[in-house]
Design a protein around this motif. Structure first.
Motif, mmCIF file in Angstrom:
data_model
loop_
_atom_site.group_PDB
_atom_site.id
_atom_site.type_symbol
_atom_site.label_atom_id
_atom_site.label_comp_id
_atom_site.label_asym_id
_atom_site.label_seq_id
_atom_site.Cartn_x
_atom_site.Cartn_y
_atom_site.Cartn_z
ATOM 1 N N ASP A 99 3.123 -8.399 0.955
ATOM 2 C CA ASP A 99 2.008 -8.332 1.917
ATOM 3 C C ASP A 99 2.568 -8.569 3.317
ATOM 4 O OD1 ASP A 99 2.365 -11.092 2.187
ATOM 5 O OD2 ASP A 99 0.439 -11.635 1.299
ATOM 6 N N ASN A 153 -2.137 -7.642 12.345
ATOM 7 C CA ASN A 153 -2.458 -6.207 12.511
ATOM 8 C C ASN A 153 -2.803 -5.917 13.970
ATOM 9 O OD1 ASN A 153 -2.791 -6.981 9.751
ATOM 10 N ND2 ASN A 153 -3.925 -5.110 9.350
ATOM 11 N N PHE A 182 2.525 -1.743 13.264
ATOM 12 C CA PHE A 182 2.558 -3.167 13.645
ATOM 13 C C PHE A 182 3.535 -3.940 12.756
ATOM 14 C CE2 PHE A 182 -0.924 -3.547 10.474
ATOM 15 C CZ PHE A 182 -0.523 -4.677 9.778
ATOM 16 N N MET A 183 3.734 -3.486 11.527
ATOM 17 C CA MET A 183 4.666 -4.175 10.627
ATOM 18 C C MET A 183 6.105 -3.966 11.102
ATOM 19 S SD MET A 183 2.847 -3.227 7.010
ATOM 20 C CE MET A 183 1.224 -3.909 6.658
ATOM 21 N N TYR A 196 -4.677 -11.833 14.104
ATOM 22 C CA TYR A 196 -4.202 -11.185 12.875
ATOM 23 C C TYR A 196 -2.931 -10.400 13.217
ATOM 24 C CZ TYR A 196 -5.420 -8.983 8.326
ATOM 25 O OH TYR A 196 -5.476 -8.566 7.024
ATOM 26 N N HIS A 232 -10.305 -7.381 -0.904
ATOM 27 C CA HIS A 232 -9.482 -7.853 0.213
ATOM 28 C C HIS A 232 -10.410 -8.450 1.276
ATOM 29 C CE1 HIS A 232 -6.666 -7.773 3.594
ATOM 30 N NE2 HIS A 232 -5.708 -7.708 2.669
ATOM 31 N N GLU A 251 -10.565 -8.148 4.341
ATOM 32 C CA GLU A 251 -10.971 -7.262 5.443
ATOM 33 C C GLU A 251 -12.298 -6.574 5.118
ATOM 34 O OE1 GLU A 251 -7.677 -4.613 6.092
ATOM 35 O OE2 GLU A 251 -6.359 -6.244 6.693
ATOM 36 N N TYR A 283 0.808 -1.233 0.000
ATOM 37 C CA TYR A 283 0.000 0.000 0.000
ATOM 38 C C TYR A 283 0.836 1.276 0.000
ATOM 39 C CZ TYR A 283 -4.149 -2.781 1.386
ATOM 40 O OH TYR A 283 -5.178 -3.668 1.448
ATOM 41 N N THR A 322 -3.167 -8.832 -0.185
ATOM 42 C CA THR A 322 -2.677 -7.922 -1.227
ATOM 43 C C THR A 322 -1.787 -8.660 -2.234
ATOM 44 O OG1 THR A 322 -0.893 -7.168 0.228
ATOM 45 C CG2 THR A 322 -2.894 -5.837 0.180
ATOM 46 N N MET A 333 -1.237 4.448 6.326
ATOM 47 C CA MET A 333 -0.183 4.087 5.352
ATOM 48 C C MET A 333 0.351 5.353 4.680
ATOM 49 S SD MET A 333 0.400 0.720 4.856
ATOM 50 C CE MET A 333 -0.309 -0.840 5.395
#
Ligand code: 13P
Ligand code: SF4
Length: 350
Positions: free
Chosen positions: A84, A158, A107-108, A156, A242, A244, A69, A259, A305
């Motif tokens: 992803d 996330n 979180f990534m 998840y 997606h 979500e 993203y 993604t 993002m």
């Protein structure tokens, strides 16, 4: 909170960041990856940042891991690896450089730090959050365990490190169905995305899936009526959602996937027209490699993002900020849940 003016003043004192058509021309090979979606004037403005970042990456022995993203100038211009959430997590275990700059949300970056604690992990803007990660705390996980005793918690990615540490195993949108199906128990707690959980419940009907009520502010905006209307007004367009998105939205789509699942589907199928029911940059990032596909709107922007910009990445590498830290005890527990997910995914060939 960023003091943008102060950052700009300090960057201007060290780098020539004025739009530079000659430099843009010298970097035509990089521009070729995005020239369908970034016009030449924009590229002349981006080129000095891209050149400065590429140079600093070498000096700092840094790599940039970027989510799908990110905007095209980040995705194609400065990244060493794109993917992803699952691919980024796996890549974080393989990085050899000293520094990881995470172009994505917090979180990534935390997941990278959990998996590579000895590395410096930088995020260009600490406020790049996620509505799902903000929807639940470790106490929320404990509450679900009290409500459903004995049920494993599949969380998840996330989420914060604390929430991962309180969970049994993590999942992403590319492996959630297989991970849930692989659990021994009949009842499975999925946190925090209610819609991902409901979509997985349809794919894995043999399990009783219960969920936390979180949602993604980008994907929850789509409605099934939007998709029906779009299909009626634009016949022949392939609709790709997606997971979500709410289940009635996914039910209206021709395909649903993470993604990277979306990239794979469009690359293999090459539909004449495609509407990606997800974040806006997804279509922009693959438009150049798929000239035969017409990507049509509308799309929704993730405000978290979009906090990551070229100038903040340059600032991050220039000042080595912001380092992401995770309490070692929390990180050790969270690593178990994330590593279980990676190991199971690799065993299942995902
Ligand atoms: P992916 O794992 O599919 O890239 O999704 C991450 C995300 O935040 C989507 O909103
Ligand atoms: Fe979170 Fe949704 Fe943004 Fe992904 S798109 S980071 S799930 S808010």
């Amino acid at each position: 909170m960023f003091d943008l003016q102060s950052m700009r003043d300090q960057l201007a004192a060290h780098y020539d960041l004025a739009p530079n058509p000659a430099l843009a021309e010298q970097m035509a090979d990089i521009y070729a990856r995005m020239n369908r979606v970034v016009n030449p004037i924009e590229w002349a403005a981006h080129a000095p940042y891209v050149a400065a970042i590429l140079e600093l990456k070498k000096q700092r022995n840094a790599v940039i891991l970027a989510h799908n993203y990110m905007t095209p100038e980040i995705y194609h211009g400065i990244s060493d690896f794109v993917g992803d959430s699952l691919q980024l997590a796996i890549e974080a275990t393989r990085v050899e450089a000293d520094v990881i700059v995470q172009c994505g949300v917090h979180f990534m970056a935390e997941t990278s730090k959990i998996l590579s604690p000895e590395k410096t992990v930088l995020i260009p803007d600490m406020e790049a959050g996620c509505s799902l990660a903000e929807s639940i705390t470790a106490e929320g996980v404990a509450e679900m365990r009290r409500r459903y005793p004995g049920a494993p918690v599949v969380t998840y990615v996330n989420t914060t490190a604390e929430v991962k540490a309180a969970s049994d195993i993590c999942c992403t949108s590319s492996n959630a169905a297989q991970i849930v199906a692989a659990m021994e128990e009949d009842t499975i707690i999925m946190t925090p995305d209610q819609y991902l959980a409901q979509n997985i419940a349809q794919q894995v009907p043999q399990k009783n899936i219960v969920w936390w009520e979180g949602s993604c502010i980008v994907h929850e905006q789509y409605t099934a009526k939007d998709l029906r209307d779009f299909r009626e007004w634009n016949p022949g367009t392939r609709l790709i959602a997606h997971p979500e998105c709410p289940p009635d939205v996914v039910a209206e789509a021709d395909f649903s996937g993470s993604t990277s699942g979306i990239v794979k589907y469009v690359t293999e199928e090459k539909p004449e027209k495609a509407l990606l029911i997800t974040e806006c940059s997804m279509a922009s990032n693959i438009a150049d490699q798929l000239p035969e596909v017409e990507f049509v709107g509308p799309c929704n922007m993730c405000p978290y993002m979009k906090k990551i910009t070229l100038e903040k990445v340059l600032w991050s590498l220039h000042t080595m900020t912001e380092p992401v830290e995770v309490d070692p005890e929390v990180a050790a527990k969270a690593r178990v849940a994330v590593q279980r997910m990676i190991d199971l995914s690799q065993k299942l060939g995902i």
